[in-house]
Design a protein around this motif. Structure first.
Motif, PDB file in Angstrom:
ATOM      1  N   LEU A 170       0.686  -1.233  -0.091  1.00  0.00           N
ATOM      2  CA  LEU A 170      -0.104   0.022  -0.061  1.00  0.00           C
ATOM      3  C   LEU A 170       0.901   1.256  -0.170  1.00  0.00           C
ATOM      4  O   LEU A 170       2.151   1.201   0.278  1.00  0.00           O
ATOM      5  CB  LEU A 170      -0.719  -0.004   1.278  1.00  0.00           C
ATOM      6  N   TYR A 171       0.410   2.251  -0.425  1.00  0.00           N
ATOM      7  CA  TYR A 171       0.917   3.648  -0.381  1.00  0.00           C
ATOM      8  C   TYR A 171       1.401   3.913   0.972  1.00  0.00           C
ATOM      9  O   TYR A 171       0.503   3.661   2.154  1.00  0.00           O
ATOM     10  CB  TYR A 171       0.001   4.748  -0.771  1.00  0.00           C
ATOM     11  N   THR A 198      -1.471  -4.910  -3.436  1.00  0.00           N
ATOM     12  CA  THR A 198      -2.092  -3.763  -4.060  1.00  0.00           C
ATOM     13  C   THR A 198      -1.979  -3.802  -5.730  1.00  0.00           C
ATOM     14  O   THR A 198      -0.770  -4.005  -5.952  1.00  0.00           O
ATOM     15  CB  THR A 198      -1.243  -2.562  -3.316  1.00  0.00           C
ATOM     16  N   ILE A 199      -3.040  -3.423  -6.274  1.00  0.00           N
ATOM     17  CA  ILE A 199      -3.059  -3.337  -7.489  1.00  0.00           C
ATOM     18  C   ILE A 199      -3.572  -1.903  -8.045  1.00  0.00           C
ATOM     19  O   ILE A 199      -4.751  -1.525  -7.100  1.00  0.00           O
ATOM     20  CB  ILE A 199      -4.030  -4.456  -8.272  1.00  0.00           C
ATOM     21  N   GLU A 208      -3.875   8.500  -9.292  1.00  0.00           N
ATOM     22  CA  GLU A 208      -3.274   9.543  -9.365  1.00  0.00           C
ATOM     23  C   GLU A 208      -1.884   9.807  -8.942  1.00  0.00           C
ATOM     24  O   GLU A 208      -0.850  10.414  -9.518  1.00  0.00           O
ATOM     25  CB  GLU A 208      -4.013  10.665  -8.760  1.00  0.00           C
ATOM     26  N   LEU A 209      -1.651   9.042  -7.885  1.00  0.00           N
ATOM     27  CA  LEU A 209      -0.237   9.069  -7.158  1.00  0.00           C
ATOM     28  C   LEU A 209       0.715   8.099  -8.001  1.00  0.00           C
ATOM     29  O   LEU A 209       1.843   8.742  -8.059  1.00  0.00           O
ATOM     30  CB  LEU A 209      -0.528   8.135  -5.671  1.00  0.00           C
ATOM     31  N   LEU A 210       0.181   7.038  -8.688  1.00  0.00           N
ATOM     32  CA  LEU A 210       1.032   6.498  -9.585  1.00  0.00           C
ATOM     33  C   LEU A 210       1.623   7.566 -10.785  1.00  0.00           C
ATOM     34  O   LEU A 210       2.752   7.578 -11.148  1.00  0.00           O
ATOM     35  CB  LEU A 210       0.346   5.499 -10.191  1.00  0.00           C
ATOM     36  N   ILE A 216       5.000   4.052  -6.397  1.00  0.00           N
ATOM     37  CA  ILE A 216       5.589   3.055  -7.287  1.00  0.00           C
ATOM     38  C   ILE A 216       5.210   1.940  -6.793  1.00  0.00           C
ATOM     39  O   ILE A 216       5.179   1.386  -5.853  1.00  0.00           O
ATOM     40  CB  ILE A 216       7.235   3.090  -7.518  1.00  0.00           C
ATOM     41  N   SER A 217       4.568   0.918  -7.903  1.00  0.00           N
ATOM     42  CA  SER A 217       4.026  -0.388  -7.585  1.00  0.00           C
ATOM     43  C   SER A 217       5.237  -1.330  -7.086  1.00  0.00           C
ATOM     44  O   SER A 217       6.280  -1.224  -7.945  1.00  0.00           O
ATOM     45  CB  SER A 217       3.203  -0.964  -8.571  1.00  0.00           C
ATOM     46  N   PRO A 218       5.303  -2.075  -6.155  1.00  0.00           N
ATOM     47  CA  PRO A 218       6.405  -3.225  -6.034  1.00  0.00           C
ATOM     48  C   PRO A 218       6.032  -3.960  -7.276  1.00  0.00           C
ATOM     49  O   PRO A 218       5.036  -4.332  -7.633  1.00  0.00           O
ATOM     50  CB  PRO A 218       5.816  -3.920  -4.771  1.00  0.00           C
TER      51      PRO A 218
END
Length: 345
Positions: A170-171, A198-199, A208-210, A216-218
């Motif tokens: 998660l963020y 988290t997807i 929006e944060l991405l 940044i996604s793991p």
């Protein structure tokens, strides 16, 4: 209707209540995308779905009705009871064994638990997601770690089966925070756990944060490694993990932007456990051997676990070959899950 088998003996008849009752728009949440449903579930749909399921060759003792997708105990009370009334008819005639619902930790109190008990609910799953208050705050969950603990204790006090759901990646979270969440969950002794990496889905705050670069996604590889550790932690404490990763159906692909989504995510994690266990066993046996020579060995695992031990597309066998071992993997009925027996060729 979505029929979800989470063990070989247990099934859910899942009914989705998309986004109903949720007072918050969590950073990651787009329930309409996850469930593939965009309209309110009606009591008529509950009845027709369960009548159709009744025709199937399902074990009445091992099949539950499951209301998923929203915060079931936070929806309008009369509406909630109308859905339960329809479902209870199928408990009273012996078609299904119980009702499972999912909800928020801050939507549990003694009054609602009394209602759920009256209508035959047997299991309650809480969307805990994290037990770190900073992670909960930044992901707009609207509840705290204390809410998770209090709700869990109440649910167990009233005699319901307790399920807890957690998310990784998660963020504002880290592997260490996710592992701490797992430890906190273990301390509450739930009957079941679901682990969801988290997807990032379109039309969410996390999207929006991405796009802004703040999140940044793991990677899939890192997430598999983490979730394999979590799975081992729960297994060691006799807590059943009934799902690893999002279900491969439900229109997830349509809204997917980023993140470690894989239709066989759970199997990837179990394969990781097998690879670790095989390496550990081989190291014990060959720790004083010359590592420059390829050693031919046969690995025995439970006969139902051969594909997991082999790894997708033979990945585990390839990894072991790079370690200096040419392995043949065979099955034995008498071996327990995750157990390894090595035979030198």
């Amino acid at each position: 209707m979505l029929l979800t088998n989470y063990t070989m003996k247990h099934s859910n008849i899942s009914l989705f209540v998309p986004h109903a009752g949720c007072p918050n728009q969590c950073s990651f949440c787009n329930q309409k995308t996850i469930s593939g449903s965009v309209k309110e579930l009606t009591k008529e749909e509950v009845r027709s779905t369960l009548l159709e399921a009744k025709k199937s060759n399902l074990s009445s003792q091992n099949t539950e009705i499951a209301f998923f997708g929203g915060s079931f105990t936070a929806i309008e009370r009369e509406y909630m009871i109308s859905l339960l009334e329809e479902a209870k008819l199928f408990l009273d005639d012996g078609t299904f064994s119980g009702i499972r619902i999912s909800t928020r930790p801050d939507a549990i109190d003694r009054e609602v638990l009394s209602i759920l008990k009256e209508y035959g609910v047997t299991a309650i799953e809480l969307g805990a997601q994290s037990t770190n208050d900073e992670v909960l705050l930044f992901n707009r969950r609207g509840h705290t770690k204390e809410d998770i603990i209090n709700a869990s204790l109440l649910i167990k006090e009233y005699g319901f089966s307790l399920g807890l759901q957690m998310m990784t990646g998660l963020y504002k979270s880290t592997d260490e925070r996710d592992i701490e969440t797992a430890r906190d969950i273990i301390s509450l002794s739930p009957d079941t756990v679901r682990i969801y990496p988290t997807i990032v889905l379109e039309n969410t705050h996390l999207a929006e944060l991405l796009k802004s670069g703040e999140y940044i996604s793991p990677t899939l590889e890192a997430t598999v490694s983490l979730c394999a550790k979590l799975l081992e932690m729960f297994n060691e404490n006799n807590i059943k993990v009934i799902r690893l990763g999002l279900h491969s159906g439900g229109n997830v692909d349509e809204g997917y932007l980023s993140g470690p989504y894989h239709p066989a995510f759970g199997e990837l994690c179990e394969s990781e456990i097998y690879l670790k266990n095989i390496r550990k066993k081989l190291l014990e046996i060959y720790k004083n051997e010359n590592n420059s020579e390829i050693k031919n060995v046969t690995i025995y695992v439970n006969e139902k676990e051969i594909s997991k031990a082999t790894g997708q597309k033979g990945k585990n066998k390839e990894s072991l070959l790079s370690d200096g071992f040419s392995v043949t993997i065979k099955g034995l009925e008498t071996i327990e899950k995750y157990q390894i027996i090595v035979e030198e060729n």
